[in-house]
Design a protein around this motif. Sequence first.
Motif, PDB file in Angstrom:
ATOM      1  N   ASP A 239      48.577  40.684  33.718  1.00 23.15           N
ATOM      2  CA  ASP A 239      48.788  40.627  35.164  1.00 23.15           C
ATOM      3  C   ASP A 239      47.635  41.319  35.869  1.00 23.15           C
ATOM      4  OD1 ASP A 239      51.378  39.395  35.012  1.00 23.15           O
ATOM      5  OD2 ASP A 239      52.156  41.347  34.357  1.00 23.15           O
TER       6      ASP A 239
ATOM      7  N   LYS B 165      50.606  42.772  42.811  1.00 24.59           N
ATOM      8  CA  LYS B 165      50.646  42.264  41.446  1.00 24.59           C
ATOM      9  C   LYS B 165      50.538  40.762  41.503  1.00 24.59           C
ATOM     10  CE  LYS B 165      53.466  42.417  37.235  1.00 24.59           C
ATOM     11  NZ  LYS B 165      54.710  42.948  36.621  1.00 24.59           N
TER      12      LYS B 165
ATOM     13  N   VAL C 274      46.830  43.752  38.695  1.00 26.09           N
ATOM     14  CA  VAL C 274      47.491  44.760  39.515  1.00 26.09           C
ATOM     15  C   VAL C 274      46.419  45.568  40.243  1.00 26.09           C
ATOM     16  CG1 VAL C 274      49.041  46.745  39.566  1.00 26.09           C
ATOM     17  CG2 VAL C 274      49.425  44.901  37.903  1.00 26.09           C
TER      18      VAL C 274
ATOM     19  N   GLU D  11      50.206  48.300  46.896  1.00 27.79           N
ATOM     20  CA  GLU D  11      50.059  47.808  45.527  1.00 27.79           C
ATOM     21  C   GLU D  11      50.432  46.327  45.496  1.00 27.79           C
ATOM     22  OE1 GLU D  11      51.526  48.817  40.931  1.00 27.79           O
ATOM     23  OE2 GLU D  11      52.250  50.003  42.648  1.00 27.79           O
TER      24      GLU D  11
END
Length: 332
Positions: free
Chosen positions: A137, A168, A139, A166
């Motif tokens: 992923d 993702k 991130v 944040e």
Amino acid sequence: MLLRTLLCSLILSLSTPVWADTVWLNNGDRLSGEIVLLDGGKLALKTRYAGQVLIAWKDIDTLRSQKPLLIRRQGLDSEHSNQLEAAGKGMVRVINGSVQTVPLASITRLVPARPVLEDRIWEGNLDAKLDMERNEDEVDEWKLKGNTRIEHGRWRHVLTGELERETKNDKKIDDNWQLEYDLDRFLTDHWFWRVGVEQQEDEFERINRQRIVGTGPGYRFWDNELGRFDLVSQFNRVRFETAEADLEFDTYSLEWDYKRLLWGTRLEFYSNAELQLPTIKQIDYAIDSEMGLRYRLNDWARLSLLYELDQVRGLGQTTSERRYLLGIGVGW
């Protein structure tokens, strides 16, 4: 013509710093500048030609300073000096109403005297952290954390805040911010009264908005070139806002603010914490604390290492959240 000459002289005198302090070394060299402080066996001297330099105290023959200094000597409490005059090898003449010649080796600390309730002071820090992971992923996390304070006369304004985001795989999973403003009124050189307001918002938590308004007494143990230490006790009104309902209650809190310069002002240790004791049965206590180190690369750039601990206990359970942050920032 005379007026123009006077104006030019005035501008020149305002723009040119006064380097009133002189340090003579054991090898015969002489340095001129401004004494920042002596601590831990290092004298920090701010020079016009090389910026701030650190000199081992044992390498100094004698020195002279025309500005007031707070002097700590072995076995004695701090004393105020009007000025220091050069004396014989390894000696210095302390002028404070009377004249006394003392060994340099007996002096463990020098701090420029500062009229606490008269100076106008503005200082602050802004730290940034960016974390990018590229595994299965993608991130991306970034965080800004800063504080600033302004003092003038008997008033002090303190502003702190942080912003965190944040994502993702390009989808936002965390978005929160916090802002706090405190106004202090000094009653004496040490005692003050604080009124403050704080607001937090988090898009992805159950409590999406939190507001705290409080007031109470505080005590400043010290505040000088080496650092500061404040202790504040408050009575607060807290409001939680959620999608289901709102909750309001009172708390008692104890807060401290500590900062100490180490290693000749290059390294700074700091710690801030707040303990909240709510008046409701659902929550026993809540702690919001942090401690860290800042290494000064130059007059404005900092490397920072920060540890944060947030802990809440209620209904027989304790929830803790710990974070370690490494970043770069600016200071003024």
